[in-house]
Design a protein around this motif. Structure first.
Motif, PDB file in Angstrom:
ATOM      1  N   UNK A   1      15.091  -8.987   4.232  1.00 32.41           N
ATOM      2  CA  UNK A   1      16.069  -8.227   3.462  1.00 32.41           C
ATOM      3  C   UNK A   1      15.659  -6.757   3.336  1.00 32.41           C
ATOM      4  N   UNK A   2      14.370  -6.523   3.275  1.00 28.72           N
ATOM      5  CA  UNK A   2      13.865  -5.176   3.052  1.00 28.72           C
ATOM      6  C   UNK A   2      12.560  -4.985   3.813  1.00 28.72           C
ATOM      7  N   UNK A   3      12.442  -3.863   4.508  1.00 32.25           N
ATOM      8  CA  UNK A   3      11.192  -3.463   5.147  1.00 32.25           C
ATOM      9  C   UNK A   3      10.822  -2.106   4.578  1.00 32.25           C
ATOM     10  N   UNK A   4       9.653  -2.034   3.943  1.00 28.77           N
ATOM     11  CA  UNK A   4       9.201  -0.801   3.309  1.00 28.77           C
ATOM     12  C   UNK A   4       7.954  -0.306   4.019  1.00 28.77           C
ATOM     13  N   UNK A   5       8.001   0.937   4.493  1.00 28.90           N
ATOM     14  CA  UNK A   5       6.861   1.542   5.175  1.00 28.90           C
ATOM     15  C   UNK A   5       6.241   2.611   4.299  1.00 28.90           C
ATOM     16  N   UNK A   6       4.915   2.644   4.294  1.00 25.47           N
ATOM     17  CA  UNK A   6       4.190   3.682   3.563  1.00 25.47           C
ATOM     18  C   UNK A   6       2.836   3.857   4.249  1.00 25.47           C
ATOM     19  N   UNK A   7       1.929   4.600   3.598  1.00 19.94           N
ATOM     20  CA  UNK A   7       0.563   4.886   4.060  1.00 19.94           C
ATOM     21  C   UNK A   7       0.492   6.118   4.946  1.00 19.94           C
ATOM     22  N   UNK A   8       1.517   6.391   5.757  1.00 15.94           N
ATOM     23  CA  UNK A   8       1.612   7.630   6.533  1.00 15.94           C
ATOM     24  C   UNK A   8       3.071   7.806   6.937  1.00 15.94           C
ATOM     25  N   UNK A   9       3.460   9.033   7.333  1.00 12.76           N
ATOM     26  CA  UNK A   9       4.881   9.279   7.629  1.00 12.76           C
ATOM     27  C   UNK A   9       5.403   8.434   8.794  1.00 12.76           C
ATOM     28  N   UNK A  10       6.629   8.007   8.671  1.00 12.41           N
ATOM     29  CA  UNK A  10       7.290   7.216   9.703  1.00 12.41           C
ATOM     30  C   UNK A  10       8.351   8.065  10.381  1.00 12.41           C
ATOM     31  N   UNK A  11       8.297   8.091  11.704  1.00 11.41           N
ATOM     32  CA  UNK A  11       9.276   8.833  12.488  1.00 11.41           C
ATOM     33  C   UNK A  11      10.668   8.242  12.238  1.00 11.41           C
ATOM     34  N   UNK A  12      11.644   9.061  11.829  1.00 14.49           N
ATOM     35  CA  UNK A  12      13.003   8.542  11.578  1.00 14.49           C
ATOM     36  C   UNK A  12      13.611   7.838  12.786  1.00 14.49           C
ATOM     37  N   UNK A  13      13.261   8.288  13.990  1.00 17.53           N
ATOM     38  CA  UNK A  13      13.792   7.643  15.189  1.00 17.53           C
ATOM     39  C   UNK A  13      13.269   6.212  15.324  1.00 17.53           C
ATOM     40  N   UNK A  14      11.990   6.003  14.977  1.00 16.63           N
ATOM     41  CA  UNK A  14      11.420   4.646  15.016  1.00 16.63           C
ATOM     42  C   UNK A  14      12.106   3.775  13.971  1.00 16.63           C
TER      43      UNK A  14
END
Length: 519
Positions: free
Chosen positions: A288-301
């Motif tokens: 339902x939800x994928x949350x990324x953190x720890x370093x910046x995530x490329x918007x294209x990815x």
């Protein structure tokens, strides 16, 4: 200009960490709290609360005193929260140690933190036998079983053993190590109030509850895993499915078999979700939800993942010094591309020009400076570095460059700090440089972050050979470093140069090296 949160204020807790996180554990009873994703072992909420209480009394009975430091050196296991929360309940400070650390790195943290007790696993014991443990360390306990060592769960416990009263605002609950904005790793003093505030803020902003199954593959030793997965997840009553490390096939299989609804990840995992062919072989429809953190995530990815698995990938932002979170995407919103969300409740932020020190306006870039109840008390035994990072009014310099739009969405666009972020881990150039110059054939060295083959930042060493050391090659240099540091800190590229560029004051001119490397 001071930016404030658009989210409503919350009541800030004033209790010991484990009491707050597990406050509703008894009423949740047999609802699964922790599930071992490899063996299927389940610890329900009532059992978890009972284990924490019993182990806390056992530790107190074994001589652990309020203010002592307990080091936890282990991969993710379902017993990791038991060790941490029991130590906290007994009035101790927990220092979490990266499971990838070499024995030498472990010894450094044990000595700096003043740890009196080490909790680890039997698999790590042979490596410990090769080094001298600090004199102040009284005992090594294991989470499993090992001949000659006492197991944490087998310690005798007196149910009438008294436990100390904690001062939440003053007593240190967690001492993770962070390189901050510059330099080598330092102990970050997080009080019970810092952590409970951070957890309460995240629970209020993110709709996670007992109906959710959260995958915990990122390390509990990192404040992101400790505060968000262990803290927020258990406080909210979710089921935390634990994996000891990231393996893509195991990660995907666990999502499918355990019907994971929330995956907390770092950008390298997002990259795998976007591009690896294995992803198509597993049913990820429960997500339902994928949350990324720890370093910046490329918007294209992020966009590629969304298109491929049908789940939006959102970003959050924080740092060890802020007990993990500062900014999150609230509720079920999907922020604009590249945004790390909005400020958490009772959190303030300014954007400051790195050139003038003056606040900048909406849409302009500046260093993020934050203030809130989750901000650390300071660094351990480093008053000068504390003063350089945290001012008298409670403003924390993050070392990150960002901007905010007219709707209050924040974006991270660059970093002031010299740290290298490799797959979400902090790598301090100064630490690698110290290792490099220890090589008898290296006269000088500098390390900077450069884009790797997959677009991720990697550590690159610029090395000056000693006279007569022309036979020294890049593989020898990389192997030398790899033998002395954790795997994520390894030098990934080497270039030999005649001299390291430095300022008059002797500071390495990293920008010159970085520009030359990426030209």
């Amino acid at each position: 200009m001071i930016h404030t949160s658009p989210l409503p204020d919350i009541e800030l807790p004033r209790s010991e960490l484990s009491e707050f996180v597990l406050a509703d554990a008894e009423t949740r009873g047999e609802h699964p709290a922790l599930v071992d994703g490899t063996t299927g072992r389940v610890i329900d909420y009532a059992t978890l609360r009972g284990l924490v209480d019993r182990v806390a009394r056992a530790l107190a009975g074994a001589g652990l005193r309020a203010g002592d430091v307990v080091a936890v050196y282990a991969p993710n296991t379902v017993l990791y929260p038991v060790a941490c929360y029991a130590a906290s309940r007994a009035g101790a400070t927990v220092t979490t140690v990266n499971a990838l650390y070499t024995p030498g790195e472990l010894i450094g943290q044990l000595a700096d933190s003043g740890a009196s007790l080490l909790v680890t696993i039997s698999h790590f014991l042979p490596a410990l036998a090769s080094v001298d443990l600090p004199a102040g360390l009284r005992e090594v306990l294991v989470l499993d079983q090992a001949p000659g060592y006492r197991s944490l769960l087998d310690l005798p416990a007196d149910p009438d053993q008294p436990l100390p009263t904690v001062d939440p605002a003053e007593d240190i609950a967690l001492l993770p190590y962070s390189s901050g904005t510059t330099g080598t790793a330092k102990g970050v003093r997080l009080t019970h109030s810092n952590l409970t505030a951070a957890i309460a803020q995240m629970v209020s902003a993110m709709p996670i509850g007992p109906e959710h199954r959260v995958l915990a593959v990122l390390p509990f030793s990192h404040v992101y895993g400790f505060a968000t997965m262990m803290g927020m997840g258990l406080r909210a009553g979710a089921t935390i499915v634990v994996l000891p490390r990231f393996d893509l096939e195991q990660f995907l299989r666990t999502i499918a078999e355990q019907r994971i609804t929330v995956a907390l990840i770092a950008p390298p995992i997002a990259l795998a979700l976007a591009k690896h062919p294995l992803v198509d072989q597993y049913d990820l429809s429960s997500l339902w939800r994928v949350l990324s953190a720890a370093s910046p995530l490329d918007p294209d990815i992020s966009a590629l993942v969304h298109r491929r698995i049908g789940v939006p990938v959102v970003q959050a932002y924080g740092m060890t010094e802020s007990s993990s979170g500062c900014h999150v995407p609230p509720g079920e919103t999907v922020p604009p591309a590249g945004s790390v969300g909005v400020l958490l409740p009772q959190t303030e932020c300014r954007l400051v020009s790195t050139a003038t020190g003056a606040d900048v306006g909406v849409g302009e870039v500046g260093e993020l400076v934050v203030r809130g109840p989750q901000v650390m008390k300071g660094y351990l035994n480093r008053p000068e570095e504390t003063a350089a990072t945290l001012d008298a009014e409670g403003w924390l310099r993050t070392g990150d460059i960002g901007r905010v739009d007219a709707d209050g969405w924040f974006y991270i666009v660059d970093r002031v700090k010299e740290l290298i972020k490799y797959k979400g881990y902090q790598v301090a150039p100064a630490e690698l440089e110290a290792v490099l110059v220890g090589h008898p054939q290296i006269a000088d060295a500098a390390v900077v972050g450069v884009p790797g083959a997959d677009g991720e930042e990697v550590p690159k060493a610029f090395v000056v050979r000693q006279p007569g050391a022309d036979g020294l090659d890049d593989r020898q240099v990389m192997d030398f470093v790899a033998e002395r540091v954790a795997p994520y800190k390894k030098v990934r590229a080497v270039e030999f140069i005649q001299t390291v560029p430095r300022s008059i004051a002797g500071k390495i001119l990293r920008r010159e090296l970085r520009d030359a490397a990426t030209a």
